[in-house]
Design an enzyme around this catalytic site. Structure first.
Site, PDB file in Angstrom:
ATOM      1  N   ARG A  81      46.346   1.950  16.999  1.00  0.00           N
ATOM      2  CA  ARG A  81      46.562   3.231  16.317  1.00  0.00           C
ATOM      3  C   ARG A  81      47.948   3.773  16.640  1.00  0.00           C
ATOM      4  O   ARG A  81      48.618   4.353  15.783  1.00  0.00           O
ATOM      5  CB  ARG A  81      45.461   4.230  16.712  1.00  0.00           C
ATOM      6  N   LYS A 183      48.552  10.009  14.970  1.00  0.00           N
ATOM      7  CA  LYS A 183      48.499  10.931  16.103  1.00  0.00           C
ATOM      8  C   LYS A 183      49.907  11.424  16.443  1.00  0.00           C
ATOM      9  O   LYS A 183      50.479  11.100  17.486  1.00  0.00           O
ATOM     10  CB  LYS A 183      47.831  10.237  17.289  1.00  0.00           C
ATOM     11  N   GLU A 219      38.290  17.619   9.573  1.00  0.00           N
ATOM     12  CA  GLU A 219      37.961  17.494  10.996  1.00  0.00           C
ATOM     13  C   GLU A 219      38.362  18.762  11.721  1.00  0.00           C
ATOM     14  O   GLU A 219      38.704  19.763  11.082  1.00  0.00           O
ATOM     15  CB  GLU A 219      38.624  16.252  11.578  1.00  0.00           C
TER      16      GLU A 219
HETATM   17  N1  PLP Z   1      40.746  13.807  15.530  1.00  0.00           N
HETATM   18  C1  PLP Z   1      41.819  14.337  16.129  1.00  0.00           C
HETATM   19  C2  PLP Z   1      42.678  15.246  15.349  1.00  0.00           C
HETATM   20  C3  PLP Z   1      42.108  13.994  17.461  1.00  0.00           C
HETATM   21  O1  PLP Z   1      43.166  14.520  18.076  1.00  0.00           O
HETATM   22  C4  PLP Z   1      41.259  13.123  18.158  1.00  0.00           C
HETATM   23  C5  PLP Z   1      41.541  12.724  19.518  1.00  0.00           C
HETATM   24  O2  PLP Z   1      42.064  11.688  19.806  1.00  0.00           O
HETATM   25  C6  PLP Z   1      40.141  12.615  17.488  1.00  0.00           C
HETATM   26  C7  PLP Z   1      39.925  12.972  16.173  1.00  0.00           C
HETATM   27  C8  PLP Z   1      39.211  11.670  18.153  1.00  0.00           C
HETATM   28  O3  PLP Z   1      39.734  10.390  18.227  1.00  0.00           O
HETATM   29  P1  PLP Z   1      39.303   9.391  19.353  1.00  0.00           P
HETATM   30  O4  PLP Z   1      37.826   9.233  19.232  1.00  0.00           O
HETATM   31  O5  PLP Z   1      40.022   8.139  19.037  1.00  0.00           O
HETATM   32  O6  PLP Z   1      39.688   9.997  20.647  1.00  0.00           O
HETATM   33  C1  COI Z   2      41.578  13.049  22.589  1.00  0.00           C
HETATM   34  O1  COI Z   2      40.385  13.235  22.403  1.00  0.00           O
HETATM   35  O2  COI Z   2      42.018  12.102  23.252  1.00  0.00           O
HETATM   36  C2  COI Z   2      42.576  13.932  22.032  1.00  0.00           C
HETATM   37  O3  COI Z   2      43.692  13.541  21.925  1.00  0.00           O
HETATM   38  C3  COI Z   2      42.210  15.262  21.653  1.00  0.00           C
HETATM   39  C4  COI Z   2      43.195  16.225  22.212  1.00  0.00           C
HETATM   40  C5  COI Z   2      43.324  17.322  21.264  1.00  0.00           C
HETATM   41  C6  COI Z   2      42.844  16.625  23.601  1.00  0.00           C
END
Ligand code: PLP
Ligand code: COI
Length: 340
Positions: A81, A183, A219
């Site tokens: 990612r 991200k 989201e």
């Molecule tokens: N959506 C956003 C905007 C995020 O910042 C995060 C955090 O990483 C997620 C979703 C969840 O992603 P993940 O499950 O890969 O941590």
């Molecule tokens: C994560 O879940 O790793 C994120 O990056 C979310 C963040 C807003 C703390």
């Protein structure tokens, strides 16, 4: 030996640990990178990251398992990612295999900060990259720094597994064809005003709708949505401007393969939300955080699961996912990276 930290009372905050990984990109190539002790960064006042926000990050966790090992959950997906993010931001990709090795090095070098099994805390790992050389005309940097630090954390939302209240937000998170699916730091900068406002109004988070029509669920600022229908299906929003959460993608597999549930990954109209039985936020930081109530401009949607505890289906998903992460339940091939 673990550090002397009150693991069970940690919030989601920064505690400086001993070592971090630093690699530099110069003259078109990455150096080998190294672990360093200095947590501070010195750069030009005109660094591209400071002027034009050319920065991105990742988030993943290390866990102590039931049998005392230290593991990471699917770090290869964070590497992939971040590569996708870097391409969209005109940043150089840090090689994916090197990313995973660097994560492992950082965890090993800070092993005393990995919270013990059963403490409720985990080690949060933050890889990030930014343009570091001076840039004044709007263009990408030529030189970059890639770093990884880690910090022990507790629950993202105070109260842990207690249901939260969120509101439908009047600000947008991501434009169609914008950067919502990567991200980028800029996605979080734009969420600061709405999150402070949400907190001032007594809400824990914002539910963002699609920017074009404001009729579909996207989201929150830091997590994807999962919903459970009254007949026990998992429904999760699909959109090109949502971050592809690794937790959400893992939960889709857990629901189908471990719990025999039907999974629907599709556009979710906000109109449908009132008919769901359970609602949760999922992400590395959020794990699964149950949503008890959604406030839509004064009109409340109260889920039947209530405000006291996580609903029964989300609880099963939570127990299975964290069981896999902490070694109580056998993981699908390739999900667990054993570090020490
Ligand atoms: N959506 C956003 C905007 C995020 O910042 C995060 C955090 O990483 C997620 C979703 C969840 O992603 P993940 O499950 O890969 O941590
Ligand atoms: C994560 O879940 O790793 C994120 O990056 C979310 C963040 C807003 C703390």
């Amino acid at each position: 030996m673990s550090k002397d930290i009150d693991w069970s009372n940690l919030g989601f905050g920064y505690i400086q640990t001993d070592k971090r990984f630093v690699a530099n990109f110069k003259n078109g190539a990455w150096d080998g990178g190294a672990l360093v002790e200095d947590a501070n960064i010195t750069m030009s006042e005109c660094a591209c990251v400071l002027q034009y926000a050319q920065t991105c990050f990742e988030g993943l966790k290390a866990y102590t398992t039931e049998d005392g090992k230290v593991v990471c959950f699917r770090p290869d997906l964070n590497a992939k990612r971040m590569a996708d993010t870097c391409k969209r931001l005109q940043m150089p990709v840090f090689p994916e295999d090197k990313f995973v090795e660097a994560v492992e090095q950082v965890v090993k070098a800070n092993i005393e900060f990995v919270p013990p099994y059963g403490s409720g805390a985990t080690l949060y790992i933050r890889p990030f990259m930014f343009g570091i050389n001076p840039v004044i005309g709007v263009k990408p940097a030529d030189e970059y720094q890639f770093r990884i630090f880690c910090t022990p954390v507790g629950p993202y939302f105070k109260g842990g597994a207690k249901p939260i209240t969120i509101r439908v937000c009047d600000y947008d998170r991501a434009a169609p064809h914008g950067t919502g699916h990567i991200k980028a730091g800029l996605n979080y900068a734009m969420s600061l005003y709405p999150i402070v406002d949400a907190h001032e109004q007594g809400f824990d988070e914002n539910m963002y709708l699609d920017a074009a029509t404001r009729t579909y669920v996207e989201e929150t600022g830091g997590a994807n949505f999962i919903f459970i229908t009254k007949d026990g299906k998992l429904v999760t929003p699909k959109s090109d401007s949502i971050l592809p959460s690794i937790t959400r993608r893992s939960l889709m597999v857990v629901a189908e393969k471990y719990l025999g549930m039907t999974v629907e990954h599709r556009p979710v109209a906000f109109e449908e939300v009132k008919d769901f039985a359970e609602c949760g936020l999922c992400g590395t930081a959020a794990v699964i955080s149950p949503v008890g109530k959604i406030n839509d401009h004064g009109k409340e949607i109260c889920f039947p699961s209530g405000m006291d505890e996580m609903g029964p289906v989300l609880k099963k998903l939570y127990d299975t996912l964290t069981g896999i992460q902490m070694g109580r339940i056998e993981a699908p091939e390739g999900w667990i990276d054993t570090i020490g």
